[in-house]
Design a protein around this motif. Sequence first.
Motif, PDB file in Angstrom:
ATOM      1  N   ARG A   1     -10.493 -47.945  -8.301  1.00  0.00           N
ATOM      2  CA  ARG A   1     -11.623 -47.888  -8.472  1.00  0.00           C
ATOM      3  C   ARG A   1     -12.098 -48.600  -6.654  1.00  0.00           C
ATOM      4  O   ARG A   1     -11.045 -49.634  -6.286  1.00  0.00           O
ATOM      5  CB  ARG A   1     -12.542 -48.757  -9.294  1.00  0.00           C
ATOM      6  CG  ARG A   1     -12.117 -48.240 -10.259  1.00  0.00           C
ATOM      7  CD  ARG A   1     -13.039 -49.779 -11.476  1.00  0.00           C
ATOM      8  NE  ARG A   1     -11.880 -50.981 -12.186  1.00  0.00           N
ATOM      9  CZ  ARG A   1     -11.750 -50.753 -13.484  1.00  0.00           C
ATOM     10  NH1 ARG A   1     -11.773 -50.613 -14.082  1.00  0.00           N
ATOM     11  NH2 ARG A   1     -10.570 -51.869 -12.909  1.00  0.00           N
ATOM     12  N   ALA A   2     -13.158 -48.299  -6.789  1.00  0.00           N
ATOM     13  CA  ALA A   2     -13.544 -48.653  -4.868  1.00  0.00           C
ATOM     14  C   ALA A   2     -14.393 -49.966  -5.426  1.00  0.00           C
ATOM     15  O   ALA A   2     -15.354 -49.867  -6.030  1.00  0.00           O
ATOM     16  CB  ALA A   2     -14.405 -47.117  -4.448  1.00  0.00           C
TER      17      ALA A   2
ATOM     18  N   ILE B   1     -15.305 -40.477  -3.602  1.00  0.00           N
ATOM     19  CA  ILE B   1     -14.323 -41.280  -3.945  1.00  0.00           C
ATOM     20  C   ILE B   1     -12.860 -40.721  -3.292  1.00  0.00           C
ATOM     21  O   ILE B   1     -12.329 -41.691  -2.995  1.00  0.00           O
ATOM     22  CB  ILE B   1     -13.801 -41.679  -5.785  1.00  0.00           C
ATOM     23  CG1 ILE B   1     -13.286 -42.648  -5.423  1.00  0.00           C
ATOM     24  CG2 ILE B   1     -13.472 -40.612  -6.556  1.00  0.00           C
ATOM     25  CD1 ILE B   1     -13.490 -44.194  -5.171  1.00  0.00           C
TER      26      ILE B   1
ATOM     27  N   ARG C   1     -10.555 -42.715  -0.744  1.00  0.00           N
ATOM     28  CA  ARG C   1      -9.278 -42.107  -0.721  1.00  0.00           C
ATOM     29  C   ARG C   1      -8.645 -42.461   0.200  1.00  0.00           C
ATOM     30  O   ARG C   1      -7.538 -42.300   0.776  1.00  0.00           O
ATOM     31  CB  ARG C   1      -8.997 -42.204  -2.239  1.00  0.00           C
ATOM     32  CG  ARG C   1      -9.158 -43.303  -2.986  1.00  0.00           C
ATOM     33  CD  ARG C   1      -8.395 -42.530  -4.597  1.00  0.00           C
ATOM     34  NE  ARG C   1      -9.508 -43.270  -5.416  1.00  0.00           N
ATOM     35  CZ  ARG C   1      -8.967 -43.148  -6.649  1.00  0.00           C
ATOM     36  NH1 ARG C   1      -9.386 -41.455  -7.343  1.00  0.00           N
ATOM     37  NH2 ARG C   1      -9.546 -43.283  -7.827  1.00  0.00           N
TER      38      ARG C   1
ATOM     39  N   ILE D   1      -9.379 -50.210  -2.560  1.00  0.00           N
ATOM     40  CA  ILE D   1      -9.413 -49.655  -3.537  1.00  0.00           C
ATOM     41  C   ILE D   1      -8.450 -50.469  -4.401  1.00  0.00           C
ATOM     42  O   ILE D   1      -6.952 -51.328  -3.995  1.00  0.00           O
ATOM     43  CB  ILE D   1      -8.408 -48.620  -3.262  1.00  0.00           C
ATOM     44  CG1 ILE D   1      -9.239 -47.285  -2.785  1.00  0.00           C
ATOM     45  CG2 ILE D   1      -8.366 -47.621  -5.203  1.00  0.00           C
ATOM     46  CD1 ILE D   1     -10.468 -46.721  -3.197  1.00  0.00           C
TER      47      ILE D   1
END
Length: 161
Positions: free
Chosen positions: A123-124, A42, A46, A118
């Motif tokens: 959250r992805a 993650i 990002r 995102i």
Amino acid sequence: MNKEQEQIRKNSPVNIKNKKASFEYFFIETFTAGIVLTGTEIKSIRQGKASLVDTYCYITGGEMWVKGMSVSPYFYGSYNNHEMKRDRKLLLTRREIQKLASATKQTGYTIVPLLVFIDEHGRAKMDIALCKGKKEFDKRQTLKEKEDRREMDRAMKVWKR
């Protein structure tokens, strides 16, 4: 997709697109799925260090998986880093998975990832689409339409001056 969802995707700090998908496939229906990731994955996403080139989705045991998604190792990850290309689980409802499973049993249909972003909670998420492959003449038609649009835009810019 409603306007609120489109706004979330536009305002997302990360938009990793599968640009080749619109050239290769007709999109029948789109879905938004969560992605099961580790901590270093993650963090890399990002930072925008992921790729959807040559990815596809498959269903095994009532679960949806994405294969071929590349997430670069996190620079500060040390020995806890993740594998660069591993199968990642997608989170969809049982009904959506059953619908996609029955559709992909027909010849010519597949499930392709379109976008990783995102959401507002950090959250992805991944947009996936049920797709039908384009034939060669369809691809030529798509290129011609794109070229025509580009020329019309150029003509409008010249006319506005």
